[in-house]
Design a protein around this motif. Structure first.
Motif, PDB file in Angstrom:
ATOM      1  N   THR A 114       0.837  -1.178   0.041  1.00 41.38           N
ATOM      2  CA  THR A 114      -0.013   0.111   0.003  1.00 41.38           C
ATOM      3  C   THR A 114       0.819   1.242  -0.205  1.00 41.38           C
ATOM      4  O   THR A 114       2.234   1.139   0.339  1.00 41.38           O
ATOM      5  CB  THR A 114      -0.930   0.042   1.294  1.00 41.38           C
ATOM      6  OG1 THR A 114      -0.334   0.272   2.355  1.00 41.38           O
ATOM      7  CG2 THR A 114      -1.952  -1.162   1.405  1.00 41.38           C
ATOM      8  N   HIS A 131       1.296  -0.031  -4.798  1.00 41.11           N
ATOM      9  CA  HIS A 131       0.279   0.937  -4.997  1.00 41.11           C
ATOM     10  C   HIS A 131       0.550   2.331  -5.207  1.00 41.11           C
ATOM     11  O   HIS A 131       1.712   2.649  -4.499  1.00 41.11           O
ATOM     12  CB  HIS A 131      -0.606   0.733  -3.738  1.00 41.11           C
ATOM     13  CG  HIS A 131      -1.209  -0.425  -3.146  1.00 41.11           C
ATOM     14  ND1 HIS A 131      -2.654  -0.579  -2.594  1.00 41.11           N
ATOM     15  CD2 HIS A 131      -0.899  -1.596  -3.545  1.00 41.11           C
ATOM     16  CE1 HIS A 131      -2.729  -1.614  -2.369  1.00 41.11           C
ATOM     17  NE2 HIS A 131      -1.823  -2.452  -3.152  1.00 41.11           N
ATOM     18  N   THR A 191      -1.013   6.548  -4.994  1.00 44.71           N
ATOM     19  CA  THR A 191      -2.275   7.455  -5.130  1.00 44.71           C
ATOM     20  C   THR A 191      -1.709   8.631  -5.718  1.00 44.71           C
ATOM     21  O   THR A 191      -0.545   8.956  -5.805  1.00 44.71           O
ATOM     22  CB  THR A 191      -2.901   7.763  -3.827  1.00 44.71           C
ATOM     23  OG1 THR A 191      -1.552   8.334  -2.957  1.00 44.71           O
ATOM     24  CG2 THR A 191      -3.266   6.322  -2.956  1.00 44.71           C
ATOM     25  N   LEU A 212      -0.454  -0.315  -8.820  1.00 41.78           N
ATOM     26  CA  LEU A 212      -1.993  -0.020  -8.681  1.00 41.78           C
ATOM     27  C   LEU A 212      -2.272   1.463  -8.846  1.00 41.78           C
ATOM     28  O   LEU A 212      -1.929   1.849  -7.743  1.00 41.78           O
ATOM     29  CB  LEU A 212      -2.111  -1.002  -7.512  1.00 41.78           C
ATOM     30  CG  LEU A 212      -3.942  -0.725  -6.961  1.00 41.78           C
ATOM     31  CD1 LEU A 212      -4.910  -1.146  -8.107  1.00 41.78           C
ATOM     32  CD2 LEU A 212      -4.078  -1.617  -5.825  1.00 41.78           C
ATOM     33  N   ASP A 231      -8.023   8.482  -1.244  1.00 41.31           N
ATOM     34  CA  ASP A 231      -9.148   9.410  -0.506  1.00 41.31           C
ATOM     35  C   ASP A 231      -8.738  10.862  -0.488  1.00 41.31           C
ATOM     36  O   ASP A 231      -7.688  11.391  -0.226  1.00 41.31           O
ATOM     37  CB  ASP A 231      -9.309   8.981   0.915  1.00 41.31           C
ATOM     38  CG  ASP A 231     -10.013   7.409   0.907  1.00 41.31           C
ATOM     39  OD1 ASP A 231     -10.625   7.237  -0.122  1.00 41.31           O
ATOM     40  OD2 ASP A 231      -9.629   6.699   1.831  1.00 41.31           O
ATOM     41  N   TYR A 291      -8.618  12.216 -10.643  1.00 37.83           N
ATOM     42  CA  TYR A 291      -9.229  10.755 -10.819  1.00 37.83           C
ATOM     43  C   TYR A 291      -8.368   9.975 -11.011  1.00 37.83           C
ATOM     44  O   TYR A 291      -6.941  10.395 -11.726  1.00 37.83           O
ATOM     45  CB  TYR A 291     -10.312  10.705 -11.724  1.00 37.83           C
ATOM     46  CG  TYR A 291     -11.599  11.481 -11.334  1.00 37.83           C
ATOM     47  CD1 TYR A 291     -12.303  11.330 -10.368  1.00 37.83           C
ATOM     48  CD2 TYR A 291     -12.017  12.376 -12.135  1.00 37.83           C
ATOM     49  CE1 TYR A 291     -13.162  12.145 -10.129  1.00 37.83           C
ATOM     50  CE2 TYR A 291     -13.025  13.359 -12.027  1.00 37.83           C
ATOM     51  CZ  TYR A 291     -13.540  13.240 -10.911  1.00 37.83           C
ATOM     52  OH  TYR A 291     -14.816  14.133 -10.737  1.00 37.83           O
ATOM     53  N   ALA A 335      -8.585  -0.403  -9.066  1.00 40.32           N
ATOM     54  CA  ALA A 335      -9.305  -0.721  -8.111  1.00 40.32           C
ATOM     55  C   ALA A 335     -11.008  -0.619  -8.381  1.00 40.32           C
ATOM     56  O   ALA A 335     -11.331   0.080  -9.295  1.00 40.32           O
ATOM     57  CB  ALA A 335      -9.385   0.163  -6.722  1.00 40.32           C
ATOM     58  N   GLU A 373     -18.566   7.619  -3.034  1.00 37.64           N
ATOM     59  CA  GLU A 373     -18.739   8.996  -3.619  1.00 37.64           C
ATOM     60  C   GLU A 373     -19.725   8.738  -4.828  1.00 37.64           C
ATOM     61  O   GLU A 373     -20.204   9.648  -5.448  1.00 37.64           O
ATOM     62  CB  GLU A 373     -17.414   9.718  -4.036  1.00 37.64           C
ATOM     63  CG  GLU A 373     -16.528  10.182  -2.769  1.00 37.64           C
ATOM     64  CD  GLU A 373     -15.431  10.444  -3.414  1.00 37.64           C
ATOM     65  OE1 GLU A 373     -15.299  11.058  -4.388  1.00 37.64           O
ATOM     66  OE2 GLU A 373     -14.320  10.202  -2.533  1.00 37.64           O
ATOM     67  N   ILE A 388      -8.770  -5.026  -8.568  1.00 34.58           N
ATOM     68  CA  ILE A 388      -8.711  -5.507  -7.406  1.00 34.58           C
ATOM     69  C   ILE A 388      -9.728  -5.150  -6.611  1.00 34.58           C
ATOM     70  O   ILE A 388      -9.891  -3.714  -6.655  1.00 34.58           O
ATOM     71  CB  ILE A 388      -7.459  -5.406  -6.465  1.00 34.58           C
ATOM     72  CG1 ILE A 388      -6.201  -6.220  -7.338  1.00 34.58           C
ATOM     73  CG2 ILE A 388      -7.375  -6.064  -5.189  1.00 34.58           C
ATOM     74  CD1 ILE A 388      -4.991  -5.896  -6.646  1.00 34.58           C
TER      75      ILE A 388
HETATM   76  P1  FAD Z   1     -11.483   6.714  -8.887  1.00 35.14           P
HETATM   77  O1  FAD Z   1     -11.203   5.602  -9.544  1.00 35.14           O
HETATM   78  O2  FAD Z   1     -10.714   7.986  -9.259  1.00 35.14           O
HETATM   79  O3  FAD Z   1     -12.797   6.996  -8.306  1.00 35.14           O
HETATM   80  C1  FAD Z   1     -13.091   7.911  -7.208  1.00 35.14           C
HETATM   81  C2  FAD Z   1     -14.466   8.475  -7.424  1.00 35.14           C
HETATM   82  O4  FAD Z   1     -14.498   9.391  -8.361  1.00 35.14           O
HETATM   83  C3  FAD Z   1     -15.674   7.241  -7.862  1.00 35.14           C
HETATM   84  O5  FAD Z   1     -16.869   7.712  -7.154  1.00 35.14           O
HETATM   85  C4  FAD Z   1     -15.848   7.287  -9.313  1.00 35.14           C
HETATM   86  O6  FAD Z   1     -16.964   7.022  -9.597  1.00 35.14           O
HETATM   87  C5  FAD Z   1     -15.561   8.894  -9.463  1.00 35.14           C
HETATM   88  N1  FAD Z   1     -14.604   9.061 -10.695  1.00 35.14           N
HETATM   89  C6  FAD Z   1     -13.699   8.575 -11.300  1.00 35.14           C
HETATM   90  N2  FAD Z   1     -13.483   9.115 -12.277  1.00 35.14           N
HETATM   91  C7  FAD Z   1     -14.490  10.162 -12.886  1.00 35.14           C
HETATM   92  C8  FAD Z   1     -14.585  10.952 -14.102  1.00 35.14           C
HETATM   93  N3  FAD Z   1     -13.542  11.003 -14.980  1.00 35.14           N
HETATM   94  N4  FAD Z   1     -15.612  11.786 -14.024  1.00 35.14           N
HETATM   95  C9  FAD Z   1     -16.533  11.802 -12.777  1.00 35.14           C
HETATM   96  N5  FAD Z   1     -16.272  11.041 -11.740  1.00 35.14           N
HETATM   97  C10 FAD Z   1     -15.348   9.998 -11.742  1.00 35.14           C
HETATM   98  N6  FAD Z   1      -6.053   4.206  -0.573  1.00 35.14           N
HETATM   99  C11 FAD Z   1      -4.607   4.726  -0.404  1.00 35.14           C
HETATM  100  O7  FAD Z   1      -4.456   5.843   0.275  1.00 35.14           O
HETATM  101  N7  FAD Z   1      -3.661   3.798  -0.510  1.00 35.14           N
HETATM  102  C12 FAD Z   1      -3.559   2.544  -0.974  1.00 35.14           C
HETATM  103  O8  FAD Z   1      -2.516   1.836  -0.896  1.00 35.14           O
HETATM  104  C13 FAD Z   1      -5.136   1.982  -1.253  1.00 35.14           C
HETATM  105  N8  FAD Z   1      -4.984   0.803  -1.786  1.00 35.14           N
HETATM  106  C14 FAD Z   1      -6.169   0.631  -2.158  1.00 35.14           C
HETATM  107  C15 FAD Z   1      -6.452  -0.723  -2.788  1.00 35.14           C
HETATM  108  C16 FAD Z   1      -7.668  -1.255  -3.421  1.00 35.14           C
HETATM  109  C17 FAD Z   1      -7.837  -2.595  -3.699  1.00 35.14           C
HETATM  110  C18 FAD Z   1      -8.802  -0.476  -2.974  1.00 35.14           C
HETATM  111  C19 FAD Z   1     -10.108  -0.826  -3.594  1.00 35.14           C
HETATM  112  C20 FAD Z   1      -8.595   0.778  -2.555  1.00 35.14           C
HETATM  113  C21 FAD Z   1      -7.386   1.300  -1.975  1.00 35.14           C
HETATM  114  N9  FAD Z   1      -7.001   2.409  -1.523  1.00 35.14           N
HETATM  115  C22 FAD Z   1      -5.988   3.056  -1.243  1.00 35.14           C
HETATM  116  C23 FAD Z   1      -8.429   3.352  -1.257  1.00 35.14           C
HETATM  117  C24 FAD Z   1      -8.669   4.494  -2.474  1.00 35.14           C
HETATM  118  O9  FAD Z   1      -7.638   5.255  -2.822  1.00 35.14           O
HETATM  119  C25 FAD Z   1      -9.788   5.156  -2.276  1.00 35.14           C
HETATM  120  O10 FAD Z   1     -11.026   3.983  -2.152  1.00 35.14           O
HETATM  121  C26 FAD Z   1     -10.398   6.236  -3.176  1.00 35.14           C
HETATM  122  O11 FAD Z   1     -11.649   7.033  -2.497  1.00 35.14           O
HETATM  123  C27 FAD Z   1     -10.657   5.708  -4.568  1.00 35.14           C
HETATM  124  O12 FAD Z   1      -9.558   5.697  -5.373  1.00 35.14           O
HETATM  125  P2  FAD Z   1     -10.010   5.187  -6.826  1.00 35.14           P
HETATM  126  O13 FAD Z   1      -8.460   4.778  -7.372  1.00 35.14           O
HETATM  127  O14 FAD Z   1     -10.823   4.078  -6.972  1.00 35.14           O
HETATM  128  O15 FAD Z   1     -10.935   6.570  -7.372  1.00 35.14           O
END
Ligand code: FAD
Length: 297
Positions: free
Chosen positions: A48, A78, A80, A105, A110, A123, A142, A150, A173
């Motif tokens: 992570t 991972h 972010t 990844l 968040d 995003y 993810a 959200e 994942i």
């Molecule tokens: P996104 O894919 O960007 O989506 C976030 C929100 O924005 C969603 O509601 C989506 O529908 C919306 N969205 C996306 N693109 C668009 C667009 N173009 N227009 C309008 N809306 C859009 N967090 C950490 O800090 N460190 C980690 O190592 C970590 N590992 C994780 C591993 C896994 C397997 C998972 C499932 C989550 C992990 N997380 C981690 C948490 C993750 O960072 C959060 O869940 C974060 O809020 C969303 O990340 P995402 O990449 O899915 O976001």
């Protein structure tokens, strides 16, 4: 190695997630965990990013390198992007490349309370595009079987998953879940939205009540009645609760692999005892399924 190839070779891909030790801990504290996990022959181990502050961010690359170069296991780093500049992200990718890490990844992360909306990346899709341009890494994304907190609708969530696929993610994942039926519904819907890439089910063995409360508050996972009953029953018996958590996760995994999922990603919480117990109970079934490639599930 590009870990996407695993899905072409195997019916079930089995992997672990670890997190870098907190800033105050020595990096060596992860060695024992990795030593134990290595013995369980995972297909890859993900690390992570960012959960423990800025020092732990630097440690993602360091630990990924140790996994690859000391333990000979494929790492998935991972990364972010929210609140990071393009230069910061590029430097991390350069570091990962230098260490021979080939899989990333790509996550948004968040949104921090202090966020002012001035990030180079809004995003995960923006990060996927940036990584894809370099042509250096296999990209993983993810997904959220219960929907991202959200997202206003299932449809919005699936359109995002489809976008990740189109931009270059080769597999997904999932967020952890405790009710397999929710995951099966999710897999059924993905076809309708044209999501074709492999999806690994994220499973977290819950071993104490503090952890359950934290997990539910962070990701909103629904707790099935059976799960709540077990947790209530053993609330004041930590050892029994740990064993019940292991049993629950094991049952979830056996059900998932016998129903034909592409893979299991175990959130180990750096607890090698728990990972070992689960791997011991599930590895022979995974081996059998992988040995008989023409088994149709
Ligand atoms: P996104 O894919 O960007 O989506 C976030 C929100 O924005 C969603 O509601 C989506 O529908 C919306 N969205 C996306 N693109 C668009 C667009 N173009 N227009 C309008 N809306 C859009 N967090 C950490 O800090 N460190 C980690 O190592 C970590 N590992 C994780 C591993 C896994 C397997 C998972 C499932 C989550 C992990 N997380 C981690 C948490 C993750 O960072 C959060 O869940 C974060 O809020 C969303 O990340 P995402 O990449 O899915 O976001």
């Amino acid at each position: 190695m590009n870990i996407n190839n695993l899905f072409k070779e195997k019916k079930v891909v089995f992997s672990f997630e670890v997190f870098p030790p907190k800033q105050v801990s020595k990096i060596d504290t992860i060695y024992n965990t990795l030593e134990e996990l290595k013995g369980l022959s995972p297909d890859f181990i993900s690390v992570t990013y960012g959960a423990g502050g800025s020092l732990s961010k630097n440690r993602t690359c360091e630990i990924s390198s140790i996994i690859k170069n000391k333990y000979g296991i494929e790492p998935l780093a991972h990364l972010t992007c929210i609140n990071s500049s393009k230069e910061e992200v590029t430097k991390i990718l350069d570091d990962l490349k230098r260490e021979g890490v080939e899989n990333v990844l790509a996550l948004r992360g968040d949104i921090p309370l202090e966020y002012k909306g001035n990030s180079s990346f809004k995003y995960s899709g923006d990060l996927i595009t940036h990584i894809k341009e370099r042509n250096d890494f296999n990209i993983v994304g993810a997904c959220y079987p219960e929907g991202h907190l959200e997202s206003k609708s299932y449809e919005e969530d699936f359109l995002n998953i489809k976008r990740k696929q189109e931009l270059g993610a080769t597999h997904l994942i999932s967020q952890l879940f405790f009710d397999n039926e929710i995951f099966y519904d999710f897999l059924e819907k993905k076809d309708k939205y044209g999501v074709k890439i492999s999806i690994q089910a994220g499973i977290m063995p819950v071993i104490n009540t503090k952890q359950i409360k934290r997990v539910v508050s962070l990701c909103g996972a629904k707790l099935p009645k059976k799960f709540i009953k077990i947790m209530n029953k053993y609330e004041y018996n930590p050892e029994a609760l740990r064993d019940a958590g292991i049993a629950y996760a094991t049952e979830q995994i056996i059900d998932l692999i016998s129903t034909g999922v592409d893979g299991i990603h175990l959130y180990t919480m750096n607890n090698s005892y728990v990972a070992k117990k689960i791997a011991e109970s599930t590895s022979s079934i995974i081996k059998t399924i992988n040995n008989y490639k023409d088994i149709v599930i």
